[in-house]
Design an enzyme around this catalytic site. Structure first.
Site, mmCIF file in Angstrom:
data_model
loop_
_atom_site.group_PDB
_atom_site.id
_atom_site.type_symbol
_atom_site.label_atom_id
_atom_site.label_comp_id
_atom_site.label_asym_id
_atom_site.label_seq_id
_atom_site.Cartn_x
_atom_site.Cartn_y
_atom_site.Cartn_z
ATOM 1 N N HIS A 1 -12.075 -12.470 10.108
ATOM 2 C CA HIS A 1 -10.741 -12.813 10.670
ATOM 3 C C HIS A 1 -10.146 -12.373 9.423
ATOM 4 O O HIS A 1 -9.825 -11.710 8.629
ATOM 5 C CB HIS A 1 -10.482 -14.262 11.070
ATOM 6 C CG HIS A 1 -8.874 -14.449 11.331
ATOM 7 N ND1 HIS A 1 -9.299 -13.369 12.773
ATOM 8 C CD2 HIS A 1 -7.739 -14.221 11.039
ATOM 9 C CE1 HIS A 1 -7.491 -14.005 13.374
ATOM 10 N NE2 HIS A 1 -7.113 -14.585 11.619
ATOM 11 N N ASN B 1 -17.615 -14.121 11.012
ATOM 12 C CA ASN B 1 -17.473 -13.602 11.610
ATOM 13 C C ASN B 1 -16.356 -13.152 10.287
ATOM 14 O O ASN B 1 -15.983 -13.960 9.797
ATOM 15 C CB ASN B 1 -16.033 -14.053 12.694
ATOM 16 C CG ASN B 1 -15.270 -13.328 13.943
ATOM 17 O OD1 ASN B 1 -15.271 -11.953 13.783
ATOM 18 N ND2 ASN B 1 -14.036 -13.653 13.592
ATOM 19 N N ASP C 1 -10.817 -19.105 15.279
ATOM 20 C CA ASP C 1 -10.479 -19.108 13.819
ATOM 21 C C ASP C 1 -10.371 -20.635 12.977
ATOM 22 O O ASP C 1 -9.442 -20.412 12.426
ATOM 23 C CB ASP C 1 -9.229 -17.759 14.105
ATOM 24 C CG ASP C 1 -9.276 -16.441 14.602
ATOM 25 O OD1 ASP C 1 -10.670 -16.454 14.816
ATOM 26 O OD2 ASP C 1 -8.020 -16.279 14.894
#
Length: 219
Positions: free
Chosen positions: A112, A110, A148
């Site tokens: 962020h 991912n 996260d």
């Protein structure tokens, strides 16, 4: 790992990071094939980007499922039917169940919009300005069940200008994301990345907890 890496990309919106990855793969001859782009939003412009690139697409509307686990189950079945070895989250605006994340642990990335571990969660650009941060940026990381919190691979940094607003900072960070995410995809496809526990190795070298660092003074 096969000679070419099979990937799926999950999106919810415009797909600008998807486009950056596709363009980088093609312009740099990266041995990665995006087999599928999935969105939970049928109106996502990223689906149009994927179709123009000749990539298969699927829409799985989360509103059609009774709960998050049922939605994630259908998402996993769709991904696995395309033999995707890795998943790239690129603006996918759904929180995934722990079971889904564990299914793809070590194989899901991912990006962020902050310098992790700082500013986890939402509204990072406003929070960075209000906290008086002189540096801001984006982080590409492995996905773990904690939000996260996965091991960081690469952080891209820029200087926060006195004139920055949350909107201008968001635009600048987006451009930075378009540089660092494709770079990590390339490292992964070339077999240069390895994850052991929470330690990321690049070319056999253990990276610090904040990952490799990329600073762009002109971003």
């Amino acid at each position: 790992m096969a000679d070419r890496l099979n990937a799926a990309v999950l999106i919810s919106g415009s797909g600008s990071n998807l486009q950056a990855i596709v363009d980088h793969i093609r312009s740099h001859d990266v041995p990665c094939d995006i087999q599928l782009v999935v969105s939970n939003n049928a109106a996502a412009y990223g689906l149009t980007r994927a179709a123009r690139a000749g990539i298969s697409t699927a829409v799985i509307d989360h509103r059609a499922y009774a709960d998050r686990a049922t939605f994630d189950g259908e998402l996993a079945r769709t991904i696995d039917s395309h033999d995707a070895e890795v998943l790239f989250l690129a603006g996918f605006m759904r929180i995934l169940t722990d079971e889904f994340v564990e299914r793809y642990r070590g194989r899901m990335l991912n990006v962020h919009p902050s310098l992790l571990p700082d500013l986890k969660g939402l509204d990072t650009h406003r929070r960075a300005i209000e906290a008086g941060h002189v540096s801001h940026g984006a982080s590409v990381h492995y996905v773990t069940p904690a939000l996260d919190d996965g091991p960081v691979i690469l952080r891209g940094r820029l200087d926060v200008a006195a004139s920055d607003t949350p909107q201008s900072l968001q635009q600048r960070v987006h451009r930075l994301e378009h540089r660092i995410y494709p770079q990590v995809v390339s490292w992964l496809a070339h077999g240069r990345l390895r994850l052991e526990g929470r330690t990321v190795y690049l070319d056999g070298r253990a990276l610090p907890g904040t990952g490799e660092d990329y600073y762009d003074p002109h971003a």
